[in-house]
Design an enzyme around this catalytic site. Structure first.
Site, PDB file in Angstrom:
ATOM      1  N   GLU A  55       0.674  -1.717  -0.099  1.00 42.12           N
ATOM      2  CA  GLU A  55      -0.452  -0.340   0.059  1.00 42.12           C
ATOM      3  C   GLU A  55       1.125   0.901   0.273  1.00 42.12           C
ATOM      4  O   GLU A  55       1.787   1.436   0.936  1.00 42.12           O
ATOM      5  CB  GLU A  55      -0.441   0.239   1.401  1.00 42.12           C
ATOM      6  CG  GLU A  55      -2.263  -0.403   1.260  1.00 42.12           C
ATOM      7  CD  GLU A  55      -2.888  -1.111   1.985  1.00 42.12           C
ATOM      8  OE1 GLU A  55      -3.935  -1.543   2.408  1.00 42.12           O
ATOM      9  OE2 GLU A  55      -2.624  -0.539   3.513  1.00 42.12           O
ATOM     10  N   ASP A  66      -5.608   8.892  10.855  1.00 43.79           N
ATOM     11  CA  ASP A  66      -4.612   8.623  11.210  1.00 43.79           C
ATOM     12  C   ASP A  66      -3.553   8.878  12.479  1.00 43.79           C
ATOM     13  O   ASP A  66      -3.857  10.184  12.571  1.00 43.79           O
ATOM     14  CB  ASP A  66      -3.214   8.761   9.804  1.00 43.79           C
ATOM     15  CG  ASP A  66      -3.469   8.479   8.423  1.00 43.79           C
ATOM     16  OD1 ASP A  66      -3.694   7.199   7.955  1.00 43.79           O
ATOM     17  OD2 ASP A  66      -4.138   9.376   7.363  1.00 43.79           O
ATOM     18  N   TYR A 177     -10.223  -5.008   3.570  1.00 48.09           N
ATOM     19  CA  TYR A 177      -9.750  -4.193   4.583  1.00 48.09           C
ATOM     20  C   TYR A 177     -10.733  -4.083   5.827  1.00 48.09           C
ATOM     21  O   TYR A 177     -11.218  -2.712   5.784  1.00 48.09           O
ATOM     22  CB  TYR A 177      -9.097  -3.504   4.160  1.00 48.09           C
ATOM     23  CG  TYR A 177      -8.369  -2.387   4.910  1.00 48.09           C
ATOM     24  CD1 TYR A 177      -8.316  -2.254   6.161  1.00 48.09           C
ATOM     25  CD2 TYR A 177      -7.363  -1.307   4.504  1.00 48.09           C
ATOM     26  CE1 TYR A 177      -6.977  -2.062   6.907  1.00 48.09           C
ATOM     27  CE2 TYR A 177      -5.770  -1.128   5.030  1.00 48.09           C
ATOM     28  CZ  TYR A 177      -6.032  -1.305   6.731  1.00 48.09           C
ATOM     29  OH  TYR A 177      -5.493  -1.059   7.427  1.00 48.09           O
TER      30      TYR A 177
END
Length: 263
Positions: A55, A66, A177
């Site tokens: 990725e 994040d 995911y």
């Protein structure tokens, strides 16, 4: 120049791993971090260390999903002038043989023009994961991505009901995911206690391979999750290791690969 539909690369990789009875190791790195030249070396080192899929994070000024490690890497990359065009140049230069998934927020993709998906495929990208474009949020943009040459990888949260899991997976390609826990990215010490139940629920909703990320950082965690899922995603730990150098990131990748292969 014709562009091959890139979701095939991900499907073929998972099919090969399934035949071998192995789990996928998906590693994340931020393009342009620690600097552009080292980014190319890092991609190659992750592949050499045993990553099955890489990725490649597109730096963004407001990476709200994040944690501090990846936020810092994104800021460093932006300071080096790494935009989406530069990201694709780095992927092309790396010349990897494993599939590449762009990990991005929507804004950099939309700002890059209508031909960005084709340009990405030509550069050697096979999939796209957009952190802030959930299923149903923007049907026009979702249809645009879904009709393009890249596999549209979808995120599923642990709190997602089974019927919603089914809907999300139906609109995805390549793999699903699964976020192991709520919150932002970052290294954790323990595997979520409800992960087995979450994976079982997701398996009942899709035939796509399931890779688990958010917080995976050690060989022991890789083994624990690998016994349940089709693969693991390691992000913050790789990025943090890369701050110490490409060799450190390679060594961690080798450790994780060995842990998965010992299952």
């Amino acid at each position: 120049m014709s562009v091959t539909t890139s979701s095939d690369a991900l499907s073929l990789r998972f099919a090969s791993l399934a035949r071998e009875g192995r789990r996928a190791l998906v590693t994340y790195m931020t393009a342009g971090h620690p600097d552009p030249a080292q980014s190319v070396a890092l991609m190659r080192a992750l592949e050499a260390g045993g990553a099955d899929i890489i990725e490649v994070g597109v730096p963004f000024s407001d990476p709200m999903a994040d944690g501090p490690v990846i936020q810092r890497s994104s800021q460093v990359a932006l300071e080096h002038g790494t935009g989406l065009t530069q990201v694709l140049d780095l992927v092309r230069e790396a010349g990897l043989s494993v599939p590449v998934v762009l990990f991005s927020y929507l804004n950099p993709i939309m700002a890059a023009g209508q031909d960005v998906l084709e340009r990405a495929a030509q550069a050697g990208v096979h999939g796209l994961l957009l952190t802030d474009l959930p299923v149903g949020a923007d049907p026009v943009r979702e249809a645009w991505v879904g009709a393009g040459p890249l596999a549209f990888v979808r995120l599923v949260a642990p709190t997602t009901p089974a019927d919603r899991m089914r809907e999300i997976a139906h609109h995805g390609r390549g793999f699903v995911y699964l976020i192991s826990r709520l919150g932002v990215t970052g290294m954790q010490h323990d595997v979520a206690s409800d992960l087995p139940e979450t994976i079982a629920r997701l398996r009942g909703a899709t035939d796509l391979p399931i890779c688990v990320g958010f917080g995976v950082s050690t060989g022991a965690q890789a083994q624990a999750i690998g016994r349940l899922a089709d693969g693991i995603v390691v992000g913050s730990a790789i990025v943090k290791a890369a701050e110490a150098g490409v060799d450190a990131a390679h060594a961690l990748t080798v450790e994780l690969r060995r842990a998965l292969d010992s299952i």
